[in-house]
Motif scaffolding. Structure first.
Motif, PDB file in Angstrom:
ATOM      1  N   HIS A  87       0.824  -1.213   0.000  1.00 36.24           N
ATOM      2  CA  HIS A  87       0.000   0.000   0.000  1.00 36.24           C
ATOM      3  C   HIS A  87       0.859   1.266   0.000  1.00 36.24           C
ATOM      4  N   TRP A  88       2.127   1.111   0.261  1.00 38.22           N
ATOM      5  CA  TRP A  88       3.062   2.229   0.172  1.00 38.22           C
ATOM      6  C   TRP A  88       4.435   1.670  -0.212  1.00 38.22           C
ATOM      7  N   SER A 118      -3.599  -2.731  -7.663  1.00 40.49           N
ATOM      8  CA  SER A 118      -4.295  -1.777  -8.521  1.00 40.49           C
ATOM      9  C   SER A 118      -3.386  -1.246  -9.626  1.00 40.49           C
ATOM     10  N   LYS A 130      -3.463   1.667 -10.891  1.00 34.82           N
ATOM     11  CA  LYS A 130      -3.126   3.063 -10.618  1.00 34.82           C
ATOM     12  C   LYS A 130      -2.320   3.162  -9.319  1.00 34.82           C
ATOM     13  N   THR A 186      -1.023   5.010  -5.930  1.00 32.76           N
ATOM     14  CA  THR A 186      -1.419   5.999  -4.929  1.00 32.76           C
ATOM     15  C   THR A 186      -0.288   7.020  -4.831  1.00 32.76           C
ATOM     16  N   LYS A 214       0.440   9.738  -3.235  1.00 33.33           N
ATOM     17  CA  LYS A 214       0.983  10.329  -2.013  1.00 33.33           C
ATOM     18  C   LYS A 214       2.039   9.450  -1.348  1.00 33.33           C
ATOM     19  N   ARG A 266       0.269   0.614  -4.153  1.00 35.71           N
ATOM     20  CA  ARG A 266      -0.757   0.007  -5.008  1.00 35.71           C
ATOM     21  C   ARG A 266      -1.711  -0.750  -4.095  1.00 35.71           C
ATOM     22  N   GLU A 267      -2.987  -0.640  -4.373  1.00 37.39           N
ATOM     23  CA  GLU A 267      -4.010  -1.158  -3.461  1.00 37.39           C
ATOM     24  C   GLU A 267      -4.482  -2.559  -3.886  1.00 37.39           C
TER      25      GLU A 267
END
Length: 355
Positions: free
Chosen positions: A220-221, A266, A268, A270, A272, A276-277
């Motif tokens: 996620h990051w 994902s 796309k 993220t 920030k 990726r989700e």
């Protein structure tokens, strides 16, 4: 990669770890609520490895193993990793511990150097005599599972093949280096050795504790730095070493190797935090070995890598493909502990990856 078939059109609709894992492990969607997904019960559908342990266990003591232990996620356990409704008899062996330790042994069943196997057998006979004094232990399915597992424990500590397989301190140091001196690399080597000892189905789990960021592939990051520095290199090393070992020993043609997660990431980013989700809408899994045509591409996503546009494949199809390649009819009817019928899979084998 020329030995590997890629399925680029896997997809499903469960966006959380526990339910996505359950679907991939069993071929069936999890129908409970999200909190319940973290609590395994004997009403769960069985992991496909447990079904293999019942239908085609081979000659090994433990036909199904998780190396080194089950997959967990923040807040609880991932459901679907055990035998569920088939009963504890078909649960996997969990060696436990950290196989990367220099003197790794089977964590749950140590045998003291000064304790002879005969002494262990005498102790087990005493336990059985005590069990027989209690009517309850003669009547229940739980008691039978207890006795089955006691017998399994004795077989492990008294059988040289299994004890040698889990004694990585006795493995060739060069072989350990080839697989990578890290938790995942040595988990794959342990899985390889369990196969040699007669285990029929081994699942090697990537554990979150290996990643310095603590999220493993759940990026996620810091997706790009994590993949480049922390995730891809040790995976590549272990995977390549396994395929090379199997090919050099002539076992790749009869050993199925599968690489999969519970969903993809994902398309796309993220912005920030460079993450990726979760993305179950399309993702890739790999097959190699028994009956698989190396170098083949099956399925296709759209130009964004967001959705399948050709040969969309479900977890039921994924599980059916594994059963088929192991010589088991995926539409076969099995029965749970209460003799209720269920189909191994309601999917169709992905014959497009097969030789």
């Amino acid at each position: 990669m020329h030995k590997v078939a890629q399925v680029r059109s896997m997809c499903h609709t469960h966006n959380d770890h526990a339910r996505g894992s359950y679907w991939m492990f069993t071929g069936y969607p999890f129908l409970g609520s999200v909190p319940d997904a973290n609590n395994m019960t004997r009403a769960d559908m069985p992991h496909l490895g447990a079904c293999v342990a019942k239908i085609a266990p081979g000659e090994g003591l433990f036909p199904f193993a998780l190396s080194p232990y089950r997959m967990d996620v923040a807040g609880g356990r991932r459901v679907g990793q055990f035998a569920g409704m088939l009963g504890a008899k078909y649960d996997p062996l969990l060696p436990g511990g950290n196989p990367n330790d220099d003197h790794y042994r089977l964590e749950q069943l140590p045998l003291a150097p000064n304790l002879a196997v005969d002494a262990v057998k005498r102790r087990l006979r005493l336990v059985e005599q005590l069990n027989q004094q209690v009517d309850y232990l003669e009547r229940t399915a739980t008691a039978q599972s207890l006795r089955d597992n006691q017998a399994k424990a004795l077989e492990v500590v008294s059988t040289d093949a299994v004890r040698r397989a889990v004694d990585l301190s006795a493995a060739d140091p060069k072989q350990r280096e080839r697989y990578g001196r890290n938790l995942f690399g040595q988990s794959v080597l342990l899985g390889r050795r369990l196969l040699e000892a007669g285990t029929r189905f081994v699942q090697c789990n990537w554990q979150r504790v290996q990643s310095k960021d603590g999220f493993a592939w759940d990026t996620h990051w810091n997706n790009f730095s994590a993949c480049r520095e922390d995730l891809v290199p040790p995976f590549d090393q272990a995977f390549a070493a396994l395929l090379q070992d199997l090919e050099e020993t002539g076992q790749l043609d009869e050993t199925l190797v599968v690489v999969a997660g519970e969903f993809g990431r994902s398309p796309k980013i993220t912005l920030k935090n460079g993450g990726r989700e979760h993305w179950p809408d399309v993702y890739t899994v790999l097959f190699a070995g028994a009956g698989v045509q190396g170098g083949r591409i099956y399925g296709q996503s759209d130009k964004h890598g967001a959705y399948p546009i050709e040969n969309a494949s479900s977890p039921a199809d994924f599980v059916a493909t594994i059963y088929h390649l192991m010589g088991i009819d995926p539409s076969r009817e099995e029965h749970d502990q209460l003799n209720r019928p269920f189909a191994l899979s309601k999917g169709k084998p992905m014959t497009g990856i097969m030789a």
